[in-house]
Design an enzyme around this catalytic site. Sequence first.
Site, PDB file in Angstrom:
ATOM      1  N   GLU A 109       0.164  -3.513   4.558  1.00  0.00           N
ATOM      2  CA  GLU A 109      -0.987  -2.590   4.663  1.00  0.00           C
ATOM      3  C   GLU A 109      -1.105  -1.964   6.036  1.00  0.00           C
ATOM      4  O   GLU A 109      -0.889  -2.637   7.041  1.00  0.00           O
ATOM      5  CB  GLU A 109      -2.276  -3.388   4.439  1.00  0.00           C
ATOM      6  CG  GLU A 109      -3.022  -3.120   3.162  1.00  0.00           C
ATOM      7  CD  GLU A 109      -3.571  -1.718   2.985  1.00  0.00           C
ATOM      8  OE1 GLU A 109      -3.624  -0.938   3.951  1.00  0.00           O
ATOM      9  OE2 GLU A 109      -3.965  -1.397   1.860  1.00  0.00           O
ATOM     10  N   ASP A 110      -1.493  -0.683   6.077  1.00  0.00           N
ATOM     11  CA  ASP A 110      -1.704  -0.026   7.377  1.00  0.00           C
ATOM     12  C   ASP A 110      -3.178   0.181   7.704  1.00  0.00           C
ATOM     13  O   ASP A 110      -3.490   0.653   8.795  1.00  0.00           O
ATOM     14  CB  ASP A 110      -0.995   1.341   7.423  1.00  0.00           C
ATOM     15  CG  ASP A 110      -1.680   2.367   6.532  1.00  0.00           C
ATOM     16  OD1 ASP A 110      -2.058   2.006   5.394  1.00  0.00           O
ATOM     17  OD2 ASP A 110      -1.846   3.513   6.972  1.00  0.00           O
ATOM     18  N   LYS A 155      -8.472   6.214   6.550  1.00  0.00           N
ATOM     19  CA  LYS A 155      -7.307   5.514   5.991  1.00  0.00           C
ATOM     20  C   LYS A 155      -7.752   4.386   5.062  1.00  0.00           C
ATOM     21  O   LYS A 155      -8.566   3.548   5.449  1.00  0.00           O
ATOM     22  CB  LYS A 155      -6.438   4.941   7.112  1.00  0.00           C
ATOM     23  CG  LYS A 155      -5.614   6.005   7.778  1.00  0.00           C
ATOM     24  CD  LYS A 155      -4.563   5.407   8.684  1.00  0.00           C
ATOM     25  CE  LYS A 155      -3.731   6.508   9.298  1.00  0.00           C
ATOM     26  NZ  LYS A 155      -2.919   6.027  10.408  1.00  0.00           N
ATOM     27  N   ASP A 169       0.880  -1.160   0.000  1.00  0.00           N
ATOM     28  CA  ASP A 169       0.000   0.000   0.000  1.00  0.00           C
ATOM     29  C   ASP A 169       0.930   1.226   0.000  1.00  0.00           C
ATOM     30  O   ASP A 169       2.099   1.125   0.371  1.00  0.00           O
ATOM     31  CB  ASP A 169      -0.862  -0.053   1.273  1.00  0.00           C
ATOM     32  CG  ASP A 169      -1.662   1.212   1.476  1.00  0.00           C
ATOM     33  OD1 ASP A 169      -2.323   1.657   0.523  1.00  0.00           O
ATOM     34  OD2 ASP A 169      -1.610   1.767   2.598  1.00  0.00           O
ATOM     35  N   LEU A 170       0.436   2.367  -0.443  1.00  0.00           N
ATOM     36  CA  LEU A 170       1.298   3.564  -0.519  1.00  0.00           C
ATOM     37  C   LEU A 170       1.189   4.429   0.743  1.00  0.00           C
ATOM     38  O   LEU A 170       2.146   4.587   1.497  1.00  0.00           O
ATOM     39  CB  LEU A 170       0.910   4.373  -1.769  1.00  0.00           C
ATOM     40  CG  LEU A 170       1.661   5.692  -1.980  1.00  0.00           C
ATOM     41  CD1 LEU A 170       3.151   5.455  -2.193  1.00  0.00           C
ATOM     42  CD2 LEU A 170       1.074   6.437  -3.198  1.00  0.00           C
ATOM     43  N   ASP A 171      -0.021   4.974   0.966  1.00  0.00           N
ATOM     44  CA  ASP A 171      -0.222   5.920   2.065  1.00  0.00           C
ATOM     45  C   ASP A 171      -0.121   5.197   3.412  1.00  0.00           C
ATOM     46  O   ASP A 171      -0.918   4.311   3.692  1.00  0.00           O
ATOM     47  CB  ASP A 171      -1.614   6.575   1.956  1.00  0.00           C
ATOM     48  CG  ASP A 171      -1.745   7.432   0.693  1.00  0.00           C
ATOM     49  OD1 ASP A 171      -0.736   8.029   0.289  1.00  0.00           O
ATOM     50  OD2 ASP A 171      -2.849   7.510   0.134  1.00  0.00           O
ATOM     51  N   SER A 193      -2.687   0.821  -4.336  1.00  0.00           N
ATOM     52  CA  SER A 193      -3.230   1.943  -3.559  1.00  0.00           C
ATOM     53  C   SER A 193      -4.550   2.425  -4.142  1.00  0.00           C
ATOM     54  O   SER A 193      -4.764   2.375  -5.343  1.00  0.00           O
ATOM     55  CB  SER A 193      -2.231   3.108  -3.596  1.00  0.00           C
ATOM     56  OG  SER A 193      -2.831   4.284  -3.106  1.00  0.00           O
ATOM     57  N   ALA A 194      -5.412   2.940  -3.267  1.00  0.00           N
ATOM     58  CA  ALA A 194      -6.682   3.505  -3.722  1.00  0.00           C
ATOM     59  C   ALA A 194      -6.496   4.901  -4.314  1.00  0.00           C
ATOM     60  O   ALA A 194      -7.387   5.430  -4.979  1.00  0.00           O
ATOM     61  CB  ALA A 194      -7.640   3.604  -2.534  1.00  0.00           C
ATOM     62  N   LYS A 252     -11.043  -0.906  -1.634  1.00  0.00           N
ATOM     63  CA  LYS A 252     -10.770  -1.845  -0.550  1.00  0.00           C
ATOM     64  C   LYS A 252     -11.957  -1.748   0.411  1.00  0.00           C
ATOM     65  O   LYS A 252     -12.437  -0.646   0.635  1.00  0.00           O
ATOM     66  CB  LYS A 252      -9.475  -1.468   0.179  1.00  0.00           C
ATOM     67  CG  LYS A 252      -8.230  -1.500  -0.729  1.00  0.00           C
ATOM     68  CD  LYS A 252      -7.022  -0.862  -0.025  1.00  0.00           C
ATOM     69  CE  LYS A 252      -5.838  -0.770  -0.963  1.00  0.00           C
ATOM     70  NZ  LYS A 252      -4.653  -0.123  -0.368  1.00  0.00           N
ATOM     71  N   THR A 269       1.295  10.177   3.925  1.00  0.00           N
ATOM     72  CA  THR A 269       0.482  11.250   3.349  1.00  0.00           C
ATOM     73  C   THR A 269      -0.785  11.490   4.160  1.00  0.00           C
ATOM     74  O   THR A 269      -1.512  12.441   3.879  1.00  0.00           O
ATOM     75  CB  THR A 269       0.097  10.932   1.891  1.00  0.00           C
ATOM     76  OG1 THR A 269      -0.288   9.576   1.858  1.00  0.00           O
ATOM     77  CG2 THR A 269       1.253  11.170   0.938  1.00  0.00           C
TER      78      THR A 269
HETATM   79  C1  G6P Z   1      -5.553   6.132   0.247  1.00  0.00           C
HETATM   80  C2  G6P Z   1      -5.636   6.903   1.556  1.00  0.00           C
HETATM   81  C3  G6P Z   1      -7.012   7.477   1.740  1.00  0.00           C
HETATM   82  C4  G6P Z   1      -7.423   8.289   0.511  1.00  0.00           C
HETATM   83  C5  G6P Z   1      -7.405   7.395  -0.722  1.00  0.00           C
HETATM   84  C6  G6P Z   1      -7.775   8.151  -1.993  1.00  0.00           C
HETATM   85  O1  G6P Z   1      -6.217   4.927   0.385  1.00  0.00           O
HETATM   86  O2  G6P Z   1      -5.312   6.068   2.652  1.00  0.00           O
HETATM   87  O3  G6P Z   1      -7.004   8.299   2.888  1.00  0.00           O
HETATM   88  O4  G6P Z   1      -8.715   8.839   0.675  1.00  0.00           O
HETATM   89  O5  G6P Z   1      -6.092   6.871  -0.861  1.00  0.00           O
HETATM   90  O6  G6P Z   1      -6.781   9.078  -2.292  1.00  0.00           O
HETATM   91  P1  G6P Z   1      -6.880  10.205  -3.398  1.00  0.00           P
HETATM   92  O7  G6P Z   1      -5.464  10.694  -3.511  1.00  0.00           O
HETATM   93  O8  G6P Z   1      -7.336   9.531  -4.672  1.00  0.00           O
HETATM   94  O9  G6P Z   1      -7.846  11.230  -2.931  1.00  0.00           O
HETATM   95 MG    MG Z   2      -2.651   3.104   3.690  1.00  0.00          MG
END
Ligand code: G6P
Ligand code: MG
Length: 222
Positions: free
Chosen positions: A169-170, A45, A9-11, A114-115, A145, A17
Amino acid sequence: MQIKACIFDLDGVIVDTAKYHYLAWKRLTDDLGIVFTESDNERLKGVSRMASLDIILQIGKVEVDISEKEEYARLKNSWYIDYINQMTPDEILPGALRFIRELKASNIRVALGSASKNTPLILERVRLNSVFDAVADGNNVHKAKPDPEVFLTAAGMVGVKPANCVVFEDAVAGIKAALNAGMKCVGIGSPEILTEAHIVVKGLDEMNLDRLHDMEKLFDNG
Ligand code: G6P
Ligand code: MG
């Protein structure tokens, strides 16, 4: 099991972020007169942009129509982009790049799941854009997710079966997504929150190849 791919996962795993998401949402909630705290932010998250906005409007008991919602999401994202445009490679979380390099050197495929639709911009800012063998994100995946789509897409892109993948994943929703994909999952954060992960570590600085191979045995023993 034999681990052939690691999907990150990224964030919250590769970069932090969440603080920028918080600041951008906070600006919107201040404008709307909604009380929004850092603990409310925890619920966002791993949750998509629109679903995050729904949660925030629910917290504030605010009802708006779809065009207002789209405008709020657009505004939040423009503020968020202002923050991430300032990001530098120093913001890569400790151990992440070292661990990724170790994996690549031992022929384990490395992918991102990542989402976030801002994934390409973030990767570019922290200069990780040519590090991952595959990137599945909010631009090429549509089911949020805990749907497994993002991780299954990443695994497909690197040509590895789900049973040979480990996800890092967090977020609770992300851990569920990994399990729904039939993958093993290492939680990043606190074991009290990430109860469904197979194993939990505090961060990627705790990871190395030996630890990963020990985990292979642990996963086999259930
Ligand atoms: C990640 C973060 C979420 C965020 C989502 C969408 O999953 O953990 O907090 O809402 O990405 O990010 P975006 O950059 O597309 O708004
Ligand atoms: Mg995350």
